[in-house]
Design a protein around this motif. Structure first.
Motif, PDB file in Angstrom:
ATOM      1  N   GLY A 192       0.835  -1.212   0.000  1.00 51.39           N
ATOM      2  CA  GLY A 192       0.000   0.000   0.000  1.00 51.39           C
ATOM      3  C   GLY A 192       0.864   1.253   0.000  1.00 51.39           C
ATOM      4  O   GLY A 192       0.550   2.237  -0.672  1.00 51.39           O
ATOM      5  N   SER A 193       1.970   1.221   0.744  1.00 46.74           N
ATOM      6  CA  SER A 193       2.851   2.382   0.774  1.00 46.74           C
ATOM      7  C   SER A 193       3.576   2.544  -0.558  1.00 46.74           C
ATOM      8  O   SER A 193       3.671   3.634  -1.119  1.00 46.74           O
ATOM      9  CB  SER A 193       3.879   2.218   1.898  1.00 46.74           C
ATOM     10  N   ALA A 194       4.078   1.426  -1.086  1.00 45.03           N
ATOM     11  CA  ALA A 194       4.873   1.515  -2.311  1.00 45.03           C
ATOM     12  C   ALA A 194       4.011   1.858  -3.531  1.00 45.03           C
ATOM     13  O   ALA A 194       4.333   2.754  -4.311  1.00 45.03           O
ATOM     14  CB  ALA A 194       5.607   0.193  -2.537  1.00 45.03           C
ATOM     15  N   VAL A 195       2.918   1.124  -3.693  1.00 45.79           N
ATOM     16  CA  VAL A 195       2.081   1.348  -4.881  1.00 45.79           C
ATOM     17  C   VAL A 195       1.194   2.554  -4.651  1.00 45.79           C
ATOM     18  O   VAL A 195       0.416   2.595  -3.704  1.00 45.79           O
ATOM     19  CB  VAL A 195       1.205   0.104  -5.157  1.00 45.79           C
ATOM     20  N   GLY A 196       1.351   3.538  -5.496  1.00 48.19           N
ATOM     21  CA  GLY A 196       0.557   4.748  -5.312  1.00 48.19           C
ATOM     22  C   GLY A 196       0.622   5.597  -6.560  1.00 48.19           C
ATOM     23  O   GLY A 196       0.834   5.102  -7.669  1.00 48.19           O
ATOM     24  N   LEU A 197       0.494   6.897  -6.354  1.00 48.09           N
ATOM     25  CA  LEU A 197       0.519   7.813  -7.492  1.00 48.09           C
ATOM     26  C   LEU A 197       1.846   7.727  -8.225  1.00 48.09           C
ATOM     27  O   LEU A 197       1.930   8.003  -9.418  1.00 48.09           O
ATOM     28  CB  LEU A 197       0.298   9.236  -6.996  1.00 48.09           C
ATOM     29  N   GLY A 198       2.894   7.329  -7.504  1.00 47.64           N
ATOM     30  CA  GLY A 198       4.202   7.184  -8.136  1.00 47.64           C
ATOM     31  C   GLY A 198       4.160   6.207  -9.302  1.00 47.64           C
ATOM     32  O   GLY A 198       4.849   6.398 -10.306  1.00 47.64           O
ATOM     33  N   ASN A 199       3.350   5.186  -9.185  1.00 41.79           N
ATOM     34  CA  ASN A 199       3.290   4.164 -10.232  1.00 41.79           C
ATOM     35  C   ASN A 199       2.382   4.572 -11.382  1.00 41.79           C
ATOM     36  O   ASN A 199       2.691   4.319 -12.543  1.00 41.79           O
ATOM     37  CB  ASN A 199       2.742   2.863  -9.652  1.00 41.79           C
ATOM     38  N   PHE A 207       3.039  17.895  -1.992  1.00 38.74           N
ATOM     39  CA  PHE A 207       2.578  17.908  -3.403  1.00 38.74           C
ATOM     40  C   PHE A 207       1.750  16.670  -3.740  1.00 38.74           C
ATOM     41  O   PHE A 207       0.867  16.704  -4.585  1.00 38.74           O
ATOM     42  CB  PHE A 207       3.733  18.115  -4.397  1.00 38.74           C
ATOM     43  N   TYR A 208       2.045  15.578  -3.019  1.00 40.40           N
ATOM     44  CA  TYR A 208       1.302  14.333  -3.247  1.00 40.40           C
ATOM     45  C   TYR A 208      -0.191  14.560  -2.990  1.00 40.40           C
ATOM     46  O   TYR A 208      -1.052  14.069  -3.711  1.00 40.40           O
ATOM     47  CB  TYR A 208       1.832  13.288  -2.272  1.00 40.40           C
ATOM     48  N   SER A 209      -0.457  15.339  -1.933  1.00 42.17           N
ATOM     49  CA  SER A 209      -1.849  15.592  -1.559  1.00 42.17           C
ATOM     50  C   SER A 209      -2.575  16.400  -2.641  1.00 42.17           C
ATOM     51  O   SER A 209      -3.775  16.232  -2.841  1.00 42.17           O
ATOM     52  CB  SER A 209      -1.867  16.341  -0.228  1.00 42.17           C
ATOM     53  N   PHE A 259      13.608   5.232  -5.907  1.00 46.67           N
ATOM     54  CA  PHE A 259      13.431   5.392  -4.462  1.00 46.67           C
ATOM     55  C   PHE A 259      11.994   5.768  -4.146  1.00 46.67           C
ATOM     56  O   PHE A 259      11.363   5.205  -3.271  1.00 46.67           O
ATOM     57  CB  PHE A 259      14.361   6.497  -3.929  1.00 46.67           C
ATOM     58  N   PHE A 260      11.504   6.760  -4.896  1.00 49.31           N
ATOM     59  CA  PHE A 260      10.157   7.282  -4.642  1.00 49.31           C
ATOM     60  C   PHE A 260       9.126   6.164  -4.736  1.00 49.31           C
ATOM     61  O   PHE A 260       8.282   5.989  -3.862  1.00 49.31           O
ATOM     62  CB  PHE A 260       9.859   8.375  -5.675  1.00 49.31           C
ATOM     63  N   THR A 261       9.216   5.381  -5.788  1.00 51.60           N
ATOM     64  CA  THR A 261       8.164   4.401  -6.035  1.00 51.60           C
ATOM     65  C   THR A 261       8.192   3.272  -5.006  1.00 51.60           C
ATOM     66  O   THR A 261       7.166   2.694  -4.679  1.00 51.60           O
ATOM     67  CB  THR A 261       8.249   3.859  -7.486  1.00 51.60           C
ATOM     68  N   LEU A 262       9.389   2.950  -4.476  1.00 52.21           N
ATOM     69  CA  LEU A 262       9.445   1.893  -3.453  1.00 52.21           C
ATOM     70  C   LEU A 262       9.266   2.459  -2.044  1.00 52.21           C
ATOM     71  O   LEU A 262       9.323   1.715  -1.071  1.00 52.21           O
ATOM     72  CB  LEU A 262      10.784   1.157  -3.529  1.00 52.21           C
ATOM     73  N   SER A 263       9.080   3.763  -1.937  1.00 54.24           N
ATOM     74  CA  SER A 263       8.969   4.444  -0.628  1.00 54.24           C
ATOM     75  C   SER A 263      10.235   4.291   0.207  1.00 54.24           C
ATOM     76  O   SER A 263      10.168   4.259   1.426  1.00 54.24           O
ATOM     77  CB  SER A 263       7.807   3.900   0.220  1.00 54.24           C
ATOM     78  N   VAL A 264      11.406   4.180  -0.424  1.00 50.82           N
ATOM     79  CA  VAL A 264      12.624   4.045   0.383  1.00 50.82           C
ATOM     80  C   VAL A 264      13.473   5.316   0.362  1.00 50.82           C
ATOM     81  O   VAL A 264      13.271   6.198  -0.475  1.00 50.82           O
ATOM     82  CB  VAL A 264      13.516   2.853  -0.053  1.00 50.82           C
ATOM     83  N   GLY A 265      14.391   5.389   1.313  1.00 50.24           N
ATOM     84  CA  GLY A 265      15.306   6.535   1.376  1.00 50.24           C
ATOM     85  C   GLY A 265      14.859   7.572   2.384  1.00 50.24           C
ATOM     86  O   GLY A 265      15.510   8.593   2.567  1.00 50.24           O
ATOM     87  N   MET A 266      13.723   7.350   3.033  1.00 55.44           N
ATOM     88  CA  MET A 266      13.222   8.378   3.943  1.00 55.44           C
ATOM     89  C   MET A 266      12.572   7.825   5.197  1.00 55.44           C
ATOM     90  O   MET A 266      11.916   8.560   5.924  1.00 55.44           O
ATOM     91  CB  MET A 266      12.220   9.241   3.213  1.00 55.44           C
ATOM     92  N   GLY A 267      12.747   6.533   5.457  1.00 50.80           N
ATOM     93  CA  GLY A 267      12.278   6.032   6.748  1.00 50.80           C
ATOM     94  C   GLY A 267      10.839   5.527   6.789  1.00 50.80           C
ATOM     95  O   GLY A 267      10.379   5.078   7.826  1.00 50.80           O
TER      96      GLY A 267
HETATM   97  N1  PHE Z   1       5.786   5.058  -3.068  1.00 53.07           N
HETATM   98  C1  PHE Z   1       4.719   5.988  -3.128  1.00 53.07           C
HETATM   99  C2  PHE Z   1       4.179   6.023  -4.559  1.00 53.07           C
HETATM  100  O1  PHE Z   1       4.742   5.444  -5.435  1.00 53.07           O
HETATM  101  C3  PHE Z   1       5.110   7.357  -2.675  1.00 53.07           C
HETATM  102  C4  PHE Z   1       5.880   7.379  -1.394  1.00 53.07           C
HETATM  103  C5  PHE Z   1       7.185   7.849  -1.367  1.00 53.07           C
HETATM  104  C6  PHE Z   1       5.312   6.882  -0.215  1.00 53.07           C
HETATM  105  C7  PHE Z   1       7.925   7.820  -0.216  1.00 53.07           C
HETATM  106  C8  PHE Z   1       6.054   6.859   0.949  1.00 53.07           C
HETATM  107  C9  PHE Z   1       7.355   7.313   0.951  1.00 53.07           C
HETATM  108  O2  PHE Z   1       3.209   6.657  -4.832  1.00 53.07           O
END
Ligand code: PHE
Length: 458
Positions: free
Chosen positions: A18-25, A102-104, A223-231
């Motif tokens: 749920g965290s990884a798959v999102g608007l990034g994908n 910006f995601y919001s 990094f963004f798409t896997l939600s990594v690099g920021m805890g």
């Molecule tokens: N991985 C999320 C996405 O692809 C965005 C995200 C980035 C979530 C960093 C948490 C941390 O949409």
């Protein structure tokens, strides 16, 4: 204080997906692949996911699970109080603020399209009309702010409920639903005339279209798409109890995340090439293509509503994990209770988000380093903070926690020299050096080749 725990392994895996798959994908990957010329960019992105993203995902899970606390304190807990490594946690907290703001706003666009779908504003409409909806939302400050407000309110409400009651139950139904709908759209796209062109565009690498900035963007996006690099994954990992097979979990999530991005990309570019549109449309790409497909599809009304509802859900579950990073920190560090902490942090992020919501209308004339606020926050966080945070996390895992930690991560496979050396090598050398070189390459005019005295055409 007793910490929350995921109910079971499946609940955890679904929450991490749920965290990884999102608007990034669905939103970001297709548009940046379009802007960066397709295939070669996608290839760099895929290599980064496998060689850098997944190892860092494993490192974050390990750190979280062993520290059992928020992403800043985790570094201290595993070494000593005041360790400089906690800077990685702070970078994460800062990144969470910027990304969620910006995601919001994009989440707000999804909400607005959901209401358009419900009001039957796509089916039977000419493509130009459907494509025009996006411009009218971005150009309208009131609408952008309104939908950003609604999205943030949903996310804040869920985080106040707590990760367990907030996301677990829904994930079980909606995540699989989301995959199923994407597969259905993929099958529909396969019948569009632009389908073969979409495949060529995304999967036939043309290195002449790759730039230093494009490589950095591909790294940042992995990094963004896997939600990594920021805890975020440290935080989610900290709610894990008993031993788990972390590498297997990380691999599964990386695979699911990549599949979603690839399918979304193929569907969107099939529409782009069928309609003779340009791949470089930018952040509006998804919103100007998919609704056009729904408009002409059998059952388009229901599909449009289901699609935007599921994308909304995917966006919310990612946004929740972003907010959770900061809330867990504020909760445990300042001893603020969850409700107060969430309202405070959510309020600050909401306010920052106002800058993004108005960056294409009221504040469109304001630029910093040539970016409006929306793209500034995106670029700074995705292309710099996440890679730098990830670089530090992998050094911490590979060198400070070291071989012992990696053996313990591998569990039953700890005796396999192949897995041990692969993970050790990725965490110690490949990930940090790779990220460092890419950052260097993007900062130096002319790239690294120029440093070596080799002229580059880039
Ligand atoms: N991985 C999320 C996405 O692809 C965005 C995200 C980035 C979530 C960093 C948490 C941390 O949409």
């Amino acid at each position: 204080m007793k910490r929350t725990r995921w109910s079971n392994q499946l609940a955890f895996i679904l929450a991490a997906i749920g965290s990884a798959v999102g608007l990034g994908n669905i939103w970001k990957f297709p548009y940046i692949a379009g802007e960066n010329g397709g295939g070669a960019f996608v290839l760099v992105y895929l290599v980064c996911i496998a060689a850098i993203g997944i190892p860092i995902f494993i490192a974050e899970l390990f750190i979280g699970q062993h520290a059992q606390c928020n992403a800043v304190a985790a570094f201290e807990k595993l070494t000593s109080k005041g360790t400089p490594w906690r800077v990685s946690g702070w970078i994460g907290v800062l990144a969470a603020f910027l990304i969620l703001s910006f995601y919001s706003v994009v989440g707000g666009w999804v909400l607005s399209f959901l209401t358009k779908g419900i009001a039957n504003r796509f089916v039977g409409q000419p493509a130009e009309v459907v494509r025009g909806y996006m411009a009218s939302i971005i150009g309208d400050a009131k609408a952008s702010i309104f939908w950003h407000t609604v999205f943030m309110a949903i996310v804040i409400g869920i985080v106040i409920m707590g990760i367990k009651d907030g996301v677990e139950r829904w994930n079980k139904v909606l995540m699989p639903g989301f995959f199923a709908l994407l597969v259905a759209l993929f099958v529909r796209a396969a019948f569009l005339p632009g389908f073969p062109l979409a495949l060529t565009f995304l999967f036939a690498p043309d290195t002449s279209r790759l730039t230093a900035a494009g490589i950095l963007e591909a790294v940042g996006h992995s990094f963004f798409t896997l939600s990594v690099g920021m805890g975020a994954i440290i935080t989610y990992g900290s709610y894990l109890g008993e031993k788990q097979e972390l590498p297997r979990i990380a691999f599964l999530i990386g695979l699911a995340d990549t599949l979603v991005a690839m399918i979304a990309g193929v569907v969107i570019f099939s529409i782009v090439f069928s309609a003779g549109l340009k791949p470089e449309a930018g952040p509006t790409l998804m919103f100007q293509t998919l609704p056009v497909l729904f408009a002409s599809m059998a059952g388009g009304y229901y599909i449009a509503v289901a699609f935007f509802l599921l994308v909304l859900f995917a966006a919310v579950t990612s946004a929740v994990s972003l907010l959770e990073v900061v809330v867990a920190y504020v909760d445990e560090h300042w001893n603020l209770n969850r409700t107060k902490g969430t309202l405070l942090v959510g309020g600050v992020i909401y306010t920052l988000g106002l800058l993004c919501a108005t960056s294409n209308n009221l504040l469109s004339h304001v630029t910093v380093l040539g970016y409006n606020f929306f793209s500034l926050f995106d670029t700074v966080s995705s292309n710099y903070l996440l890679p730098i945070g990830g670089l530090l996390i992998s050094l911490f895992y590979g060198w400070v926690l070291g071989k012992k930690a990696i053996r313990s991560t591998l569990g039953a496979h700890a005796d396999s020299p192949f897995w041990l050396h692969s993970l050790l090598w990725c965490a110690r050398i490949l990930a940090p050096v790779g990220v460092f070189l890419v950052l260097l390459n993007s900062i130096l005019p002319g790239g690294i080749l120029a440093l070596l005295g080799i002229a580059s055409e880039r």
